[in-house]
Design an enzyme around this catalytic site. Structure first.
Site, PDB file in Angstrom:
ATOM      1  CE  LYS A  14      55.492  72.188 -19.563  1.00  0.00           C
ATOM      2  NZ  LYS A  14      55.268  71.299 -18.405  1.00  0.00           N
ATOM      3  NE  ARG A  89      49.175  69.713 -20.922  1.00  0.00           N
ATOM      4  CZ  ARG A  89      49.593  70.768 -20.214  1.00  0.00           C
ATOM      5  NH1 ARG A  89      49.854  71.898 -20.803  1.00  0.00           N
ATOM      6  NH2 ARG A  89      49.753  70.673 -18.924  1.00  0.00           N
ATOM      7  NE  ARG A 128      53.284  74.133  -9.892  1.00  0.00           N
ATOM      8  CZ  ARG A 128      53.322  73.755 -11.169  1.00  0.00           C
ATOM      9  NH1 ARG A 128      54.300  74.175 -11.959  1.00  0.00           N
ATOM     10  NH2 ARG A 128      52.416  72.962 -11.678  1.00  0.00           N
ATOM     11  NE  ARG A 134      48.763  75.256 -11.823  1.00  0.00           N
ATOM     12  CZ  ARG A 134      49.441  74.852 -12.883  1.00  0.00           C
ATOM     13  NH1 ARG A 134      50.534  75.494 -13.248  1.00  0.00           N
ATOM     14  NH2 ARG A 134      49.039  73.806 -13.572  1.00  0.00           N
ATOM     15  NE  ARG A 145      48.479  69.564 -13.610  1.00  0.00           N
ATOM     16  CZ  ARG A 145      49.330  70.258 -12.866  1.00  0.00           C
ATOM     17  NH1 ARG A 145      49.270  70.200 -11.552  1.00  0.00           N
ATOM     18  NH2 ARG A 145      50.231  71.013 -13.434  1.00  0.00           N
TER      19      ARG A 145
HETATM   20  P1  AMP Z   1      49.792  73.752 -17.312  1.00  0.00           P
HETATM   21  O1  AMP Z   1      49.850  75.072 -16.629  1.00  0.00           O
HETATM   22  O2  AMP Z   1      50.578  73.730 -18.599  1.00  0.00           O
HETATM   23  O3  AMP Z   1      50.158  72.608 -16.404  1.00  0.00           O
HETATM   24  O4  AMP Z   1      48.273  73.529 -17.748  1.00  0.00           O
HETATM   25  C1  AMP Z   1      47.230  73.501 -16.789  1.00  0.00           C
HETATM   26  C2  AMP Z   1      46.000  72.877 -17.377  1.00  0.00           C
HETATM   27  O5  AMP Z   1      45.549  73.643 -18.509  1.00  0.00           O
HETATM   28  C3  AMP Z   1      46.159  71.467 -17.922  1.00  0.00           C
HETATM   29  O6  AMP Z   1      46.057  70.476 -16.892  1.00  0.00           O
HETATM   30  C4  AMP Z   1      44.978  71.399 -18.897  1.00  0.00           C
HETATM   31  O7  AMP Z   1      43.749  71.287 -18.217  1.00  0.00           O
HETATM   32  C5  AMP Z   1      45.011  72.799 -19.513  1.00  0.00           C
HETATM   33  N1  AMP Z   1      45.922  72.862 -20.677  1.00  0.00           N
HETATM   34  C6  AMP Z   1      47.050  73.608 -20.792  1.00  0.00           C
HETATM   35  N2  AMP Z   1      47.629  73.457 -21.983  1.00  0.00           N
HETATM   36  C7  AMP Z   1      46.857  72.565 -22.663  1.00  0.00           C
HETATM   37  C8  AMP Z   1      46.937  71.968 -23.952  1.00  0.00           C
HETATM   38  N3  AMP Z   1      47.957  72.246 -24.781  1.00  0.00           N
HETATM   39  N4  AMP Z   1      45.953  71.094 -24.303  1.00  0.00           N
HETATM   40  C9  AMP Z   1      44.930  70.806 -23.493  1.00  0.00           C
HETATM   41  N5  AMP Z   1      44.801  71.323 -22.236  1.00  0.00           N
HETATM   42  C10 AMP Z   1      45.757  72.194 -21.820  1.00  0.00           C
END
Ligand code: AMP
Length: 191
Positions: A14, A89, A128, A134, A145
């Site tokens: 994404k 999400r 990654r 991260r 996740r």
């Molecule tokens: P991402 O970079 O999109 O994989 O997001 C990393 C982390 O941020 C996720 O594992 C959640 O802990 C938090 N996070 C990101 N977007 C959301 C969302 N829309 N709702 C809840 N938690 C989020």
């Protein structure tokens, strides 16, 4: 205004595809994950609140996430449209986004799901992890996740399917080939 949701599990591509799409379509990229990581790095109050959740791979609460997203949309009054990456999400987030956009006389145009199977996701995130710094890319955090994705996030798909907005693109293959498929779907919508 054109608003796109790029939907998919962690590691679907994404972020990579969003970066290319914002250039081509002159949209503003909003990644809630990036926003949370910036708060954590800057040690803001919000950052302190969500740090442990992000490290564990658990979702942040809807209330916090929605408030942050709405604020970020408000920070770009001149935007021609947005790409939402990592949001919504949960179904509650999807409903809140619809309501918020409606209040601005706006809406989601298209939702594109980048389809990638679980084996491929694990491989990509392991790669990654070697460069990303991260903590949630570590194998043991990835389990959480992926659980969150298949337990909560996947239910967002029928929500948009019911609105007739959902399209699928195969997220496995060359980055440029996937990008051109995404562009085809978007151009079809914009026609
Ligand atoms: P991402 O970079 O999109 O994989 O997001 C990393 C982390 O941020 C996720 O594992 C959640 O802990 C938090 N996070 C990101 N977007 C959301 C969302 N829309 N709702 C809840 N938690 C989020």
């Amino acid at each position: 205004m054109f608003n796109l949701i790029l939907f998919g599990p962690p590691g679907a591509g994404k972020g990579t595809q969003s970066a290319k799409l914002i250039d081509k379509y002159q949209l503003v990229h909003i990644s809630t994950g990036d926003l949370f990581r910036a708060h954590i790095q800057q040690e803001t109050e919000l950052g302190k609140k969500v740090k442990a959740l992000l490290a564990s791979g658990e979702l942040v609460s809807d209330a916090i996430t929605i408030a942050m997203l709405e604020e970020e949309i408000g920070n770009h009054p001149a935007a021609r449209g947005f790409i939402f990456d990592g949001f919504p999400r949960t179904v509650a987030q999807a409903e809140a986004l619809d309501k918020f956009l409606e209040g601005r006389g706006d809406k989601i145009g298209t939702v594109i799901a980048l389809d990638v199977d679980e084996d491929e996701l694990r491989k990509r995130i392991a790669e990654r992890h070697k460069v990303s710094n991260r903590p949630d890319d570590a194998a043991e955090k990835l389990v959480k996740r992926i659980d969150e994705y298949f337990g909560k996030t996947i239910h967002v798909l029928p929500f948009y399917e019911g609105q007739g907005k959902l399209r699928h693109v195969n997220g496995i293959g060359e980055i440029d080939a996937i990008f051109s498929e995404l562009c085809q779907v978007i151009d079809e919508h914009l026609k």
